[in-house]
Design a protein around this motif. Sequence first.
Motif, PDB file in Angstrom:
ATOM      1  N   GLY A  80       0.828  -1.195   0.000  1.00  9.50           N
ATOM      2  CA  GLY A  80       0.000   0.000   0.000  1.00  9.50           C
ATOM      3  C   GLY A  80       0.862   1.243   0.000  1.00  9.50           C
ATOM      4  N   GLN A  81       0.527   2.192   0.869  1.00 14.38           N
ATOM      5  CA  GLN A  81       1.242   3.464   0.904  1.00 14.38           C
ATOM      6  C   GLN A  81       1.634   3.789   2.336  1.00 14.38           C
ATOM      7  OE1 GLN A  81      -0.427   6.611  -1.435  1.00 14.38           O
ATOM      8  NE2 GLN A  81       0.504   8.239  -0.233  1.00 14.38           N
ATOM      9  N   ILE A  82       2.888   4.189   2.517  1.00 18.36           N
ATOM     10  CA  ILE A  82       3.372   4.558   3.842  1.00 18.36           C
ATOM     11  C   ILE A  82       4.151   5.864   3.734  1.00 18.36           C
ATOM     12  CG2 ILE A  82       5.387   3.030   3.572  1.00 18.36           C
ATOM     13  CD1 ILE A  82       5.286   2.648   6.652  1.00 18.36           C
ATOM     14  N   ASN A  83       3.825   6.785   4.624  1.00 14.01           N
ATOM     15  CA  ASN A  83       4.447   8.112   4.643  1.00 14.01           C
ATOM     16  C   ASN A  83       5.107   8.307   6.006  1.00 14.01           C
ATOM     17  OD1 ASN A  83       4.827  10.987   5.042  1.00 14.01           O
ATOM     18  ND2 ASN A  83       3.570  11.320   3.242  1.00 14.01           N
ATOM     19  N   VAL A  84       6.414   8.515   6.010  1.00 17.38           N
ATOM     20  CA  VAL A  84       7.170   8.731   7.248  1.00 17.38           C
ATOM     21  C   VAL A  84       7.776  10.126   7.174  1.00 17.38           C
ATOM     22  CG1 VAL A  84       9.019   7.918   8.744  1.00 17.38           C
ATOM     23  CG2 VAL A  84       7.674   6.269   7.419  1.00 17.38           C
ATOM     24  N   GLN A  85       7.384  10.988   8.096  1.00 22.03           N
ATOM     25  CA  GLN A  85       7.875  12.367   8.049  1.00 22.03           C
ATOM     26  C   GLN A  85       9.356  12.466   8.392  1.00 22.03           C
ATOM     27  OE1 GLN A  85       5.424  15.122  10.211  1.00 22.03           O
ATOM     28  NE2 GLN A  85       3.549  14.525   9.140  1.00 22.03           N
ATOM     29  N   GLY A  86       9.835  11.587   9.257  1.00 21.22           N
ATOM     30  CA  GLY A  86      11.239  11.594   9.651  1.00 21.22           C
ATOM     31  C   GLY A  86      12.046  10.597   8.853  1.00 21.22           C
ATOM     32  N   ARG A  92      15.175  -5.414   7.587  1.00 16.17           N
ATOM     33  CA  ARG A  92      14.601  -5.803   6.298  1.00 16.17           C
ATOM     34  C   ARG A  92      13.393  -4.924   6.008  1.00 16.17           C
ATOM     35  NH1 ARG A  92      13.486 -12.014   7.068  1.00 16.17           N
ATOM     36  NH2 ARG A  92      13.167 -11.296   9.212  1.00 16.17           N
ATOM     37  N   LEU A  93      13.481  -4.154   4.955  1.00 17.94           N
ATOM     38  CA  LEU A  93      12.397  -3.262   4.546  1.00 17.94           C
ATOM     39  C   LEU A  93      11.906  -3.720   3.184  1.00 17.94           C
ATOM     40  CD1 LEU A  93      13.951   0.218   5.493  1.00 17.94           C
ATOM     41  CD2 LEU A  93      12.678  -1.363   6.956  1.00 17.94           C
ATOM     42  N   HIS A  94      10.676  -4.217   3.132  1.00 22.26           N
ATOM     43  CA  HIS A  94      10.097  -4.731   1.894  1.00 22.26           C
ATOM     44  C   HIS A  94       8.824  -3.942   1.606  1.00 22.26           C
ATOM     45  CE1 HIS A  94      12.168  -8.898   2.594  1.00 22.26           C
ATOM     46  NE2 HIS A  94      13.020  -7.909   2.425  1.00 22.26           N
ATOM     47  N   ILE A  95       8.821  -3.213   0.494  1.00 23.21           N
ATOM     48  CA  ILE A  95       7.725  -2.315   0.154  1.00 23.21           C
ATOM     49  C   ILE A  95       7.124  -2.728  -1.175  1.00 23.21           C
ATOM     50  CG2 ILE A  95       7.018   0.088  -0.170  1.00 23.21           C
ATOM     51  CD1 ILE A  95       8.270  -0.420   2.555  1.00 23.21           C
ATOM     52  N   ARG A  96       5.805  -2.871  -1.196  1.00 26.44           N
ATOM     53  CA  ARG A  96       5.065  -3.040  -2.446  1.00 26.44           C
ATOM     54  C   ARG A  96       4.017  -1.925  -2.478  1.00 26.44           C
ATOM     55  NH1 ARG A  96       5.390  -7.943  -5.167  1.00 26.44           N
ATOM     56  NH2 ARG A  96       3.281  -7.654  -5.970  1.00 26.44           N
ATOM     57  N   GLY A  97       4.307  -0.884  -3.230  1.00 31.32           N
ATOM     58  CA  GLY A  97       3.408   0.252  -3.278  1.00 31.32           C
ATOM     59  C   GLY A  97       4.190   1.540  -3.320  1.00 31.32           C
ATOM     60  N   GLN A  98       3.823   2.476  -2.443  1.00 32.63           N
ATOM     61  CA  GLN A  98       4.437   3.798  -2.449  1.00 32.63           C
ATOM     62  C   GLN A  98       5.021   4.108  -1.080  1.00 32.63           C
ATOM     63  OE1 GLN A  98       4.810   5.765  -5.050  1.00 32.63           O
ATOM     64  NE2 GLN A  98       5.714   7.506  -3.984  1.00 32.63           N
ATOM     65  N   LEU A  99       6.275   4.557  -1.055  1.00 34.18           N
ATOM     66  CA  LEU A  99       6.959   4.937   0.180  1.00 34.18           C
ATOM     67  C   LEU A  99       7.408   6.383   0.076  1.00 34.18           C
ATOM     68  CD1 LEU A  99       8.395   4.239   2.910  1.00 34.18           C
ATOM     69  CD2 LEU A  99      10.381   3.583   1.530  1.00 34.18           C
ATOM     70  N   GLU A 100       7.065   7.177   1.090  1.00 33.48           N
ATOM     71  CA  GLU A 100       7.507   8.567   1.170  1.00 33.48           C
ATOM     72  C   GLU A 100       8.269   8.739   2.487  1.00 33.48           C
ATOM     73  OE1 GLU A 100       6.868  10.929  -1.139  1.00 33.48           O
ATOM     74  OE2 GLU A 100       5.558   9.712  -2.420  1.00 33.48           O
ATOM     75  N   VAL A 101       9.510   9.213   2.404  1.00 33.78           N
ATOM     76  CA  VAL A 101      10.348   9.384   3.595  1.00 33.78           C
ATOM     77  C   VAL A 101      10.902  10.801   3.589  1.00 33.78           C
ATOM     78  CG1 VAL A 101      12.359   8.567   4.883  1.00 33.78           C
ATOM     79  CG2 VAL A 101      10.944   6.938   3.606  1.00 33.78           C
ATOM     80  N   GLY A 102      10.663  11.530   4.689  1.00 33.95           N
ATOM     81  CA  GLY A 102      11.123  12.909   4.766  1.00 33.95           C
ATOM     82  C   GLY A 102      12.596  13.053   5.064  1.00 33.95           C
ATOM     83  N   GLY A 103      13.225  11.999   5.619  1.00 34.08           N
ATOM     84  CA  GLY A 103      14.650  12.022   5.932  1.00 34.08           C
ATOM     85  C   GLY A 103      15.389  10.945   5.173  1.00 34.08           C
ATOM     86  N   SER A 104      16.263  10.208   5.870  1.00 30.83           N
ATOM     87  CA  SER A 104      17.037   9.133   5.269  1.00 30.83           C
ATOM     88  C   SER A 104      16.379   7.785   5.533  1.00 30.83           C
ATOM     89  CB  SER A 104      18.473   9.133   5.812  1.00 30.83           C
ATOM     90  OG  SER A 104      19.138  10.326   5.467  1.00 30.83           O
ATOM     91  N   SER A 109      18.615  -4.858   4.186  1.00 27.38           N
ATOM     92  CA  SER A 109      18.028  -5.239   2.912  1.00 27.38           C
ATOM     93  C   SER A 109      16.863  -4.309   2.606  1.00 27.38           C
ATOM     94  CB  SER A 109      17.536  -6.695   2.962  1.00 27.38           C
ATOM     95  OG  SER A 109      16.786  -7.022   1.808  1.00 27.38           O
ATOM     96  N   PHE A 110      16.876  -3.689   1.427  1.00 29.94           N
ATOM     97  CA  PHE A 110      15.801  -2.804   0.994  1.00 29.94           C
ATOM     98  C   PHE A 110      15.270  -3.313  -0.328  1.00 29.94           C
ATOM     99  CE2 PHE A 110      14.187   0.755  -1.480  1.00 29.94           C
ATOM    100  CZ  PHE A 110      13.363   1.420  -0.588  1.00 29.94           C
ATOM    101  N   GLN A 111      13.987  -3.704  -0.333  1.00 26.56           N
ATOM    102  CA  GLN A 111      13.333  -4.164  -1.550  1.00 26.56           C
ATOM    103  C   GLN A 111      12.100  -3.310  -1.782  1.00 26.56           C
ATOM    104  OE1 GLN A 111      12.410  -8.341  -1.271  1.00 26.56           O
ATOM    105  NE2 GLN A 111      14.562  -8.977  -1.286  1.00 26.56           N
ATOM    106  N   ALA A 112      11.978  -2.758  -2.982  1.00 27.91           N
ATOM    107  CA  ALA A 112      10.832  -1.919  -3.306  1.00 27.91           C
ATOM    108  C   ALA A 112      10.284  -2.320  -4.662  1.00 27.91           C
ATOM    109  CB  ALA A 112      11.222  -0.445  -3.305  1.00 27.91           C
ATOM    110  N   LYS A 113       8.995  -2.605  -4.692  1.00 29.45           N
ATOM    111  CA  LYS A 113       8.276  -2.833  -5.941  1.00 29.45           C
ATOM    112  C   LYS A 113       7.169  -1.785  -5.973  1.00 29.45           C
ATOM    113  CE  LYS A 113       9.174  -7.791  -6.291  1.00 29.45           C
ATOM    114  NZ  LYS A 113       8.573  -9.147  -6.458  1.00 29.45           N
ATOM    115  N   GLY A 114       7.408  -0.705  -6.692  1.00 33.58           N
ATOM    116  CA  GLY A 114       6.455   0.389  -6.724  1.00 33.58           C
ATOM    117  C   GLY A 114       7.167   1.685  -6.979  1.00 33.58           C
TER     118      GLY A 114
END
Length: 224
Positions: A80-86, A92-104, A109-114
């Motif tokens: 889905g969608q996750i928004n982190v202001q910081g 292990r970070l596995h994302i399928r969708g949309q990721l918004e990160v205000g910092g670093s 392991s970083f996997q992103a499909k989206g």
Amino acid sequence: MVQATKRKVRITGSGQSSGGVYDSVHIMGEGQLFGETEADTFECMGNCVVKGNLKARNYRLQGEASIEGDMLANKLTALGQINVQGSVRGSRLHIRGQLEVGGSCGADSFQAKGGFTIQGLLSADRVEVSLYGPCAAQEIGGGRIDVRRSRVMGIKNWFSGKEGPLELTAESIEGDDIYIEHTHAEHVRGNHIIIGPGCRIGHVEYRQTLQKNKSAIVRHEVKI
């Protein structure tokens, strides 16, 4: 409706709770947590808002989430969608969708499909990106970096939620072994580098090997 014990929070339907230290947080529907929250397990199916920092050993999301602070998760799995202001940190970070990160954003392991937008540095021992939508980070650093355009073009906007070129944009990319395609970057540096199709690169520095697709544009290259 909110059901809470000293060590657990369960929200079904719509509800809210204060932050704190919990064994588990389960949200089925819409939930808000006010204040810094720490949980061994944090699960959300629906929409959730954490008004503060979030720390979770195991975080699972199906839906939308907003974290109004920093996020620390040993394992993060999101559909889905996750928004982190910081900033975001984890193993292990596995994302399928949309990721918004205000910092670093940092992980083993970083996997992103989206699609994603990271305002600072994206760093991980292993970075794997499948481009379903526009992706951007200020800088990317890692051991092994693999960026490929998804072959499933028709669902790119379902994942990304926004229009834009189906490419990765970064000021700089640095790693040991790098494969990138459909990437726009000013600087790329590594040991073994493969510049795939659709790339526009300003400056490449390589220590051992460099391969370039015939459609890639590289303005300057140097062996260091």
